[in-house]
Design a protein around this motif. Structure first.
Motif, mmCIF file in Angstrom:
data_model
loop_
_atom_site.group_PDB
_atom_site.id
_atom_site.type_symbol
_atom_site.label_atom_id
_atom_site.label_comp_id
_atom_site.label_asym_id
_atom_site.label_seq_id
_atom_site.Cartn_x
_atom_site.Cartn_y
_atom_site.Cartn_z
ATOM 1 N N ASN A 314 0.228 0.981 5.594
ATOM 2 C CA ASN A 314 0.527 0.502 4.240
ATOM 3 C C ASN A 314 -0.705 0.433 3.354
ATOM 4 O O ASN A 314 -0.883 -0.530 2.600
ATOM 5 C CB ASN A 314 1.191 -0.887 4.297
ATOM 6 C CG ASN A 314 2.508 -0.879 5.031
ATOM 7 O OD1 ASN A 314 3.152 0.152 5.139
ATOM 8 N ND2 ASN A 314 2.904 -2.020 5.547
ATOM 9 N N ARG A 315 -1.574 1.430 3.435
ATOM 10 C CA ARG A 315 -2.773 1.404 2.604
ATOM 11 C C ARG A 315 -3.181 2.829 2.222
ATOM 12 O O ARG A 315 -2.719 3.809 2.813
ATOM 13 C CB ARG A 315 -3.917 0.696 3.315
ATOM 14 C CG ARG A 315 -4.439 1.388 4.554
ATOM 15 C CD ARG A 315 -5.384 0.475 5.339
ATOM 16 N NE ARG A 315 -6.382 -0.136 4.477
ATOM 17 C CZ ARG A 315 -7.024 -1.261 4.791
ATOM 18 N NH1 ARG A 315 -6.781 -1.886 5.920
ATOM 19 N NH2 ARG A 315 -7.916 -1.775 3.961
ATOM 20 N N ILE A 316 -4.049 2.913 1.223
ATOM 21 C CA ILE A 316 -4.553 4.196 0.750
ATOM 22 C C ILE A 316 -6.032 4.305 1.107
ATOM 23 O O ILE A 316 -6.828 3.424 0.779
ATOM 24 C CB ILE A 316 -4.380 4.339 -0.777
ATOM 25 C CG1 ILE A 316 -2.892 4.285 -1.152
ATOM 26 C CG2 ILE A 316 -5.013 5.629 -1.270
ATOM 27 C CD1 ILE A 316 -2.068 5.431 -0.618
ATOM 28 N N PHE A 317 -6.399 5.371 1.786
ATOM 29 C CA PHE A 317 -7.810 5.632 2.106
ATOM 30 C C PHE A 317 -8.364 6.578 1.045
ATOM 31 O O PHE A 317 -7.857 7.692 0.864
ATOM 32 C CB PHE A 317 -7.942 6.279 3.483
ATOM 33 C CG PHE A 317 -7.511 5.386 4.621
ATOM 34 C CD1 PHE A 317 -8.246 4.280 4.969
ATOM 35 C CD2 PHE A 317 -6.358 5.675 5.342
ATOM 36 C CE1 PHE A 317 -7.861 3.456 6.015
ATOM 37 C CE2 PHE A 317 -5.959 4.862 6.394
ATOM 38 C CZ PHE A 317 -6.721 3.746 6.733
ATOM 39 N N LYS A 318 -9.412 6.162 0.352
ATOM 40 C CA LYS A 318 -9.969 6.971 -0.727
ATOM 41 C C LYS A 318 -10.762 8.167 -0.216
ATOM 42 O O LYS A 318 -10.861 9.183 -0.897
ATOM 43 C CB LYS A 318 -10.860 6.096 -1.619
ATOM 44 C CG LYS A 318 -10.104 4.988 -2.333
ATOM 45 C CD LYS A 318 -11.055 4.152 -3.183
ATOM 46 C CE LYS A 318 -10.301 3.034 -3.887
ATOM 47 N NZ LYS A 318 -11.221 2.182 -4.710
ATOM 48 N N SER A 319 -11.359 8.046 0.964
ATOM 49 C CA SER A 319 -12.225 9.105 1.462
ATOM 50 C C SER A 319 -12.313 9.027 2.974
ATOM 51 O O SER A 319 -11.883 8.042 3.601
ATOM 52 C CB SER A 319 -13.631 8.965 0.867
ATOM 53 O OG SER A 319 -14.224 7.737 1.292
ATOM 54 N N TYR A 320 -12.906 10.066 3.574
ATOM 55 C CA TYR A 320 -13.135 10.056 5.021
ATOM 56 C C TYR A 320 -14.033 8.883 5.400
ATOM 57 O O TYR A 320 -13.804 8.219 6.418
ATOM 58 C CB TYR A 320 -13.774 11.373 5.449
ATOM 59 C CG TYR A 320 -14.256 11.362 6.890
ATOM 60 C CD1 TYR A 320 -13.358 11.527 7.940
ATOM 61 C CD2 TYR A 320 -15.605 11.160 7.187
ATOM 62 C CE1 TYR A 320 -13.794 11.493 9.255
ATOM 63 C CE2 TYR A 320 -16.049 11.135 8.493
ATOM 64 C CZ TYR A 320 -15.140 11.299 9.524
ATOM 65 O OH TYR A 320 -15.579 11.262 10.821
ATOM 66 N N GLU A 321 -15.050 8.606 4.591
ATOM 67 C CA GLU A 321 -15.972 7.505 4.893
ATOM 68 C C GLU A 321 -15.238 6.172 4.936
ATOM 69 O O GLU A 321 -15.536 5.308 5.770
ATOM 70 C CB GLU A 321 -17.098 7.454 3.856
ATOM 71 C CG GLU A 321 -18.102 8.599 3.943
ATOM 72 C CD GLU A 321 -17.532 9.933 3.460
ATOM 73 O OE1 GLU A 321 -16.524 9.921 2.709
ATOM 74 O OE2 GLU A 321 -18.106 10.985 3.843
ATOM 75 N N GLN A 322 -14.260 5.994 4.043
ATOM 76 C CA GLN A 322 -13.504 4.747 4.054
ATOM 77 C C GLN A 322 -12.609 4.659 5.282
ATOM 78 O O GLN A 322 -12.425 3.573 5.856
ATOM 79 C CB GLN A 322 -12.660 4.609 2.782
ATOM 80 C CG GLN A 322 -12.023 3.217 2.661
ATOM 81 C CD GLN A 322 -11.158 3.072 1.433
ATOM 82 O OE1 GLN A 322 -10.397 3.973 1.096
ATOM 83 N NE2 GLN A 322 -11.280 1.943 0.750
ATOM 84 N N ILE A 323 -12.057 5.785 5.714
ATOM 85 C CA ILE A 323 -11.263 5.790 6.946
ATOM 86 C C ILE A 323 -12.119 5.306 8.114
ATOM 87 O O ILE A 323 -11.712 4.439 8.897
ATOM 88 C CB ILE A 323 -10.712 7.204 7.240
ATOM 89 C CG1 ILE A 323 -9.719 7.632 6.166
ATOM 90 C CG2 ILE A 323 -10.044 7.235 8.619
ATOM 91 C CD1 ILE A 323 -9.242 9.066 6.314
ATOM 92 N N VAL A 324 -13.329 5.851 8.225
ATOM 93 C CA VAL A 324 -14.234 5.474 9.315
ATOM 94 C C VAL A 324 -14.563 3.990 9.224
ATOM 95 O O VAL A 324 -14.515 3.261 10.231
ATOM 96 C CB VAL A 324 -15.521 6.317 9.263
ATOM 97 C CG1 VAL A 324 -16.538 5.799 10.278
ATOM 98 C CG2 VAL A 324 -15.200 7.785 9.541
#
Length: 353
Positions: A314-324
């Motif tokens: 239930n969230r939005i990841f802005k970038s790969y770095e934020q996913i990590v």
């Protein structure tokens, strides 16, 4: 708050951790591990941090433990009106829950509380509401759980043979080690976390349709995770790819988290990067593959579901770095809750000896 109260002297930190290892009550496990911190010389603040509670609650746990020992850390059963069902009727209810409905007869593919209430009325002439049915099932140890898919080609005999033969496998590994070497049981798996997150259940008013953000982009990362349920610890890396090179890094990370002087038996599935001959296995690790198509034997699968439901969905990841970053934070939250790792990870077939 008064002065700190000393713990009774007929237990120590090792005793409490051993009790927590075999405890099936998550709340009691958390309390035992918190008091073990005090026995080991930690402060009440450290114990409160381990338990995720306040200093006053730690004081209450100490009083309960001093008065009644480990049983004092259990929640007392709540009193209430006697059940409308007798033991025979309760057993009959459990039997139909266990067998599940017959779609052609019962007209449903899963039991709802209203269906069970209707069955009780039809079978015994007893009218009870859905809340009462739910309470009866919970008192019998049942919960509404998400079913895991089972591969139609799974060999169920191989799964049972693995469980029964695990003590023998462990004994053979012990025989190859130096005498008095402690052996730890670890479980390992990977999970892909991407911008296309899943949607989970959430509280909402009856009759409404709650909404949650759903991204369509495709950037992703992999969490390589492993846990030692007996110790309530884990080891993980968040990596861009899932391959042999990434697995090599994770094995080395697990090796660094094994207790000094101990040997880890790492149970994992038969993915190609797990069984590759290019892997360099550290001296303090032995890899033990699971039977094919048997993810239910690996509690890390359940840990992924727990992490997704609480921190990744239930969230939005802005970038790969934020996913990590968010994956790392989610894993670290789990590591800060050793009682959760024990509650999710302990398996009778792997930890009963």
């Amino acid at each position: 708050m008064g002065a700190a109260i000393s713990l009774r002297n007929d237990f120590d930190g090792c005793d409490l951790r051993q009790l927590a290892k075999h405890c099936r009550d998550a709340k009691q496990t958390r309390r035992l591990l918190s008091l073990a911190v005090i026995y080991d010389g930690g402060s009440r603040t450290d114990a409160a941090r381990t338990g995720g509670v306040t200093l006053q609650i730690i004081r209450d746990w100490v009083l309960r433990f001093n008065a009644s020992g480990p049983d004092g850390l259990k929640d007392a059963p709540k009193a209430g009106r006697p059940s409308k069902l007798d033991e025979q009727q309760r057993r009959a209810l459990i039997e139909i829950v266990e067998r599940g409905p017959y779609p052609s007869v019962d007209a449903v593919v899963r039991w709802r509380l209203k269906d069970l209430a209707a069955w009780i009325l039809s079978e015994f002439g007893i009218a009870i509401d859905e809340c009462t049915v739910s309470r009866e099932l919970k008192n019998a140890g049942y919960r509404r759980l998400t079913a895991r898919p089972q591969h139609p080609a799974q060999n169920e005999f191989a799964v049972e043979d693995f469980k029964k033969g695990f003590p023998t496998e462990l004994a053979e590994i012990r025989n190859r080690l130096e005498s008095n070497t402690s052996v730890e049981v670890w479980f390992q798996d990977e999970a892909r976390v991407g911008q296309k997150t899943k949607l989970t259940r959430r509280w909402a008013k009856r009759g409404t349709r709650p909404r949650a953000p759903k991204d369509q982009r495709t950037k992703s990362a992999w969490i390589f995770g492993a846990i030692c349920p007996a110790r309530g610890v884990g080891a993980a890396l968040v990596l861009p790819k899932c391959n042999t090179a990434a697995m090599q890094l994770h094995i080395e990370e697990i090796s660094s988290q094994v207790a000094p002087g101990a040997h880890a038996v790492v149970i994992l599935d038969q993915a190609g990067w797990h069984t590759s001959g290019k892997l360099e296995i550290p001296d303090n690790i032995t890899l033990l593959p699971l039977p094919p198509r048997s993810p239910e034997l690996n509690p890390v699968e359940n840990l992924w579901q727990f992490i997704r439901d609480n921190w990744l969905s239930n969230r939005i990841f802005k970038s790969y770095e934020q996913i990590v970053d968010i994956c790392c934070r989610a894993w670290n939250r789990v590591i800060d809750q050793p009682w959760t790792i024990m509650s999710i990870g302990l398996r009778d077939w792997a930890h009963r000896f």
